[in-house]
Design a protein around this motif. Structure first.
Motif, PDB file in Angstrom:
ATOM      1  N   HIS A 105     -12.007 -14.094  10.151  1.00  0.00           N
ATOM      2  CA  HIS A 105     -12.791 -13.117  10.903  1.00  0.00           C
ATOM      3  C   HIS A 105     -12.113 -12.806  12.229  1.00  0.00           C
ATOM      4  N   LYS A 106     -12.118 -11.498  12.580  1.00  0.00           N
ATOM      5  CA  LYS A 106     -11.506 -11.042  13.827  1.00  0.00           C
ATOM      6  C   LYS A 106     -12.573 -10.444  14.722  1.00  0.00           C
ATOM      7  N   ASN A 151     -12.432  -5.645  10.914  1.00  0.00           N
ATOM      8  CA  ASN A 151     -12.488  -6.615   9.827  1.00  0.00           C
ATOM      9  C   ASN A 151     -12.361  -5.975   8.456  1.00  0.00           C
TER      10      ASN A 151
END
Length: 301
Positions: free
Chosen positions: A186-187, A191
């Motif tokens: 996860h960013k 995403n």
């Protein structure tokens, strides 16, 4: 004022009427090399402090400290002793990285590609975990092929960074043998893009998969290139990408101009609040705060 990228920014603005995700990505690449180079400088400064501390503690390091960077342009800026228009605006104290690279205290890209004459294939290998390729867009779930930048060794001689097309997934989505892929997770944003990291365990690719516009390897393993200097060879190799960056850079300038024009027009038509009851409301552009925001930018166009 940045004259070194002014034309590039102007060109990217040509697409401001219909900007897409790829335009934003290209704009980021225009500025990324310098940012990566500055980041490398900060990392090298920290490693120098640690090396000096260890030396004072009578535990000196005799081997080079590895500083990893996945931006090829930043790596070559670190090794290029020439102060040219693309780097002369950077503060001089940042360029100490070049001196340390010259002295052999730091090293660059570690992924290595060797040529197997008998099989007429290139063998791509990631020698250690720190040499993995990180944040590759689309690689975590969807990409079937990738372009790998790595050091090319021919008969024990390092010929510099070259690019190779490598298949990483089969048509059914299965990861190819000798290819390892992991999702970056996860960013904070974007995403929808499956960024991943990738490394190779002696992956074999055909000789024809080398991008050979500037240099090539003959079937019998002879390195062929009309450009002898590795830095000049790399510059010529990357030249076709320049026009794309220039055009995309122009998008941002045109977008900024149109955005400024829209803001000024809005402030000349929108009114809000009045000085006295029952009086006409004041234009937004008559507010000093709006003038300080917009008029200096308008004067620079």
């Amino acid at each position: 004022m940045r004259p070194d990228i002014a034309y590039a920014v102007q060109q990217i603005c040509l697409f401001m009427h219909d900007p897409r995700e790829q335009h934003l990505s290209a704009l980021k690449r225009i500025l990324r090399a310098e940012a990566e180079y500055r980041g490398v400088a900060n990392a090298v400064a920290e490693t120098c402090w640690l090396r000096n501390l260890l030396r004072e503690l009578h535990c000196p390091l005799f081997s080079a400290t590895l500083v990893y960077c996945d931006n090829v342009s930043a790596v070559y800026m670190s090794g290029n002793p020439v102060q040219h228009q693309r780097t002369k605006h950077i503060e001089i104290n940042i360029h100490f990285v070049r001196d340390l690279v010259t002295k052999g205290q730091v090293q660059g890209i570690e992924t290595v590609t060797k040529y197997d004459t008998n099989a007429q294939e290139f063998i791509i290998n990631t020698p250690c975990e720190s040499a993995q390729k990180y944040w590759i867009g689309g690689v975590a779930n969807h990409a079937t092929h990738t372009v790998v930048f790595s050091q090319l060794e021919i008969n024990g001689v390092n010929q510099g960074v070259h690019a190779f097309i490598a298949q990483i997934r089969e048509e059914n989505g299965k990861i190819c043998q000798n290819v390892h892929i992991a999702d970056c997770g996860h960013k904070i944003g974007s995403n929808g893009v499956d960024n991943g990291r990738i490394w190779f365990d002696n992956l074999r690719v055909p000789r024809e998969n080398m991008l050979n516009s500037v240099a090539d390897v003959s079937p019998d393993g002879q390195y062929l290139s009309a450009i002898k200097d590795p830095l000049q060879r790399f510059a010529a190799f990357m030249a076709p990408l320049t026009s794309g960056r220039v055009h995309i850079a122009a998008i941002s300038m045109n977008i900024a101009k149109k955005g400024l024009a829209t803001a000024v027009r809005y402030c000349l038509s929108k009114r809000t609040f009045s000085v006295k009851p029952n009086e006409r409301e004041v234009l937004l552009l008559d507010y000093p705060s709006h003038q300080r925001r917009l008029l200096p930018l308008l004067a620079k166009t």
